[in-house]
Design an enzyme around this catalytic site. Structure first.
Site, PDB file in Angstrom:
ATOM      1  N   LYS A  76      76.238  38.781  74.057  1.00 22.10           N
ATOM      2  CA  LYS A  76      76.963  37.509  74.080  1.00 22.10           C
ATOM      3  C   LYS A  76      75.947  36.380  74.127  1.00 22.10           C
ATOM      4  CE  LYS A  76      80.743  35.037  74.420  1.00 22.10           C
ATOM      5  NZ  LYS A  76      80.136  34.063  73.481  1.00 22.10           N
ATOM      6  N   LYS A 100      72.305  35.710  83.037  1.00 21.58           N
ATOM      7  CA  LYS A 100      73.501  34.924  83.335  1.00 21.58           C
ATOM      8  C   LYS A 100      74.727  35.809  83.485  1.00 21.58           C
ATOM      9  CE  LYS A 100      72.254  30.742  80.756  1.00 21.58           C
ATOM     10  NZ  LYS A 100      72.665  29.822  79.692  1.00 21.58           N
ATOM     11  N   LYS A 112      71.406  36.004  71.378  1.00 20.75           N
ATOM     12  CA  LYS A 112      71.133  34.607  71.010  1.00 20.75           C
ATOM     13  C   LYS A 112      70.798  34.540  69.531  1.00 20.75           C
ATOM     14  CE  LYS A 112      71.214  30.653  73.206  1.00 20.75           C
ATOM     15  NZ  LYS A 112      72.208  30.298  74.229  1.00 20.75           N
ATOM     16  N   THR A 196      80.448  24.033  80.560  1.00 18.49           N
ATOM     17  CA  THR A 196      79.054  24.022  81.022  1.00 18.49           C
ATOM     18  C   THR A 196      78.851  22.912  82.043  1.00 18.49           C
ATOM     19  OG1 THR A 196      78.261  24.931  78.921  1.00 18.49           O
ATOM     20  CG2 THR A 196      76.646  23.826  80.324  1.00 18.49           C
ATOM     21  N   ASN A 227      76.642  17.317  74.856  1.00 23.08           N
ATOM     22  CA  ASN A 227      77.896  17.821  75.419  1.00 23.08           C
ATOM     23  C   ASN A 227      77.813  17.992  76.930  1.00 23.08           C
ATOM     24  OD1 ASN A 227      79.566  20.419  76.307  1.00 23.08           O
ATOM     25  ND2 ASN A 227      80.665  19.456  74.632  1.00 23.08           N
ATOM     26  N   SER A 354      83.506  31.212  77.939  1.00 25.38           N
ATOM     27  CA  SER A 354      83.482  31.970  76.690  1.00 25.38           C
ATOM     28  C   SER A 354      84.065  33.370  76.911  1.00 25.38           C
ATOM     29  CB  SER A 354      82.054  32.080  76.148  1.00 25.38           C
ATOM     30  OG  SER A 354      81.714  30.961  75.361  1.00 25.38           O
TER      31      SER A 354
END
Length: 420
Positions: A76, A100, A112, A196, A227, A354
């Site tokens: 992920k 994470k 990634k 986030t 963002n 997510s």
């Protein structure tokens, strides 16, 4: 090794990440075999992507997708479009994603992706062609049970929509669970766009609590106004804090009495740029060294280093960006009793929501925004407490504590599978 050589090595995100992984595994009692497996992604794909531009020429872009581990579940992680993308950076970011997910106890390993490009110099349709071409190039190794991408630097929900549509065409069935960070109309989750920043805000609140600092009236500095940075500035302003400085790629704005955040939000462009509208700006270097209570690096890597760590005046630093503080700077800040909440904890709200989006896609049942925010709050508070308590119990900084918490579950899964 000289100090200069040490600093140069410390600025390499992959090398510095591997050093923390090794130290965390050693403290957990694992041997060199586990480190050898986890120090690099299981697989990294490099792709060359031809894209026809608006002027009818063809440009060939280089892209990457790294999958650190699938011992716990599918990989992920986000996809970034940026001119400074490198293979080492993508590898390091995939490792951070594993950590994470381990901290938040999500059923994922880290992944990634990135493409070397500058979307600011591309038209809307050129970005679409690149997004679709990238998905075609990596389609063999990604999918809802293999590797689930998401937005990252300079990509957004529209880019995710193009990627989902292209993947669905390739597989010949609708695949909303292939990717997260999508528009709501295409299966996105409520609360994803602010997740986030909301996670960072929760960490700021918890860090202020353990340091005995009142959030109301506290002085907050936010480096970066994309963002995460812009929403965070908004949340801090609404919580009663004074956001005394913000910055973007072109400079920083500072007002000791607090900035008008709502006005700045209305005036910024789609890339979070607003400082070009003002004459009296300061540099990003000056911003980092301002006298404040809470500093939030929400821009790019390697912003707090050996060169400026002794000049940081904040009492609390919460990393919203990936890798903004070097390992040497982390040590210095810890010695100065500055509480540093590391990126793998601080900005994990994005991957947590997510995960919620992926769960909703798999179920075909969608939650209210209140449900999303309540679940995010629960996971972020639990993650913060676990990492903070580990740091206190072992008398180590929170970065090392976070890596120990995050890598423990992954190492257990590797052992149970019999890989090591």
């Amino acid at each position: 090794m000289s100090q200069n050589e040490s600093t140069a090595e410390n600025l390499n995100v992959l090398t510095s990440t591997q050093a923390v992984i090794k130290e965390a595994l050693t403290k957990l009692g694992y041997g060199s075999e586990m480190y050898e497996l986890l120090k690099e992604p299981l697989r990294t794909l490099t792709v060359r992507i031809p894209v026809r531009m608006d002027d009818d020429t063809v440009r060939v872009f280089t892209g990457y997708r790294a999958q650190h581990s699938d011992a716990i579940g599918p990989a992920k992680g986000g996809i970034r479009f940026h001119p400074d993308v490198t293979e080492d950076e993508v590898k390091a970011l995939s490792i951070w994603m594993s950590v994470k997910c381990g901290i938040a106890n999500l059923p994922y390993g880290g992944g990634k992706g990135g493409v070397i490009c500058d979307p600011r110099e591309m038209s809307f349709r050129e970005q679409e062609r690149l997004a679709r071409a990238y998905v075609r190039a990596i389609s063999q190794i990604v999918g809802p049970t293999k590797d689930i991408p998401a937005p990252d630097v300079m990509t957004n929900s529209q880019v995710m929509a193009w990627m989902m549509d292209e993947y669905s065409r390739i597989k010949e069935f609708d695949s909303p669970n292939f990717i997260t960070g999508k528009p709501i109309a295409l299966g996105g989750s409520l609360g994803r766009d602010t997740s986030t920043a909301r996670g960072v805000a929760i960490c700021i609140r918890e860090a202020a609590r353990v340091k005995g600092i009142s959030l109301e009236g506290s002085r907050v500095v936010v480096q970066g106004f994309g963002n995460a940075g812009s929403y965070l500035a908004k949340f801090m302003h609404e919580a009663g804090a004074k956001v005394i400085a913000i910055s973007d790629a072109y400079g920083a704005l500072y007002d000791e009495n607090g900035l008008d955040i709502h006005s700045l939000l209305e005036r910024r462009d789609s890339f979070g740029t607003v400082t070009k509208l003002f004459k009296n700006t300061i540099s990003n270097k000056e911003l980092l060294e301002l006298d404040c209570d809470i500093l939030v690096p929400a821009a790019i890597e390697n912003q707090i280093t050996l060169e400026n760590a002794y000049d940081i005046k904040a009492k609390i630093i919460v990393e919203a960006a990936n890798g903004p503080t070097t390992m040497e700077a982390t040590r210095i800040l810890s010695e100065r009793d500055i509480l540093l909440v590391p990126d793998v904890l601080g900005n994990s709200g994005g991957v947590i929501v997510s995960y919620f989006e992926w769960v909703q896609n798999n179920q075909g049942y969608y939650w209210t925004e209140v449900e999303v925010e309540t679940r995010l709050e629960e996971l972020m508070v639990r993650s913060f407490e676990t990492v903070y308590n580990t740091a206190q119990a072992r008398n180590i900084d929170m970065r090392l504590a976070a890596y120990m918490v995050g890598v423990r579950r992954l190492a257990e899964a590797v052992e149970l599978r019999g890989w090591v």
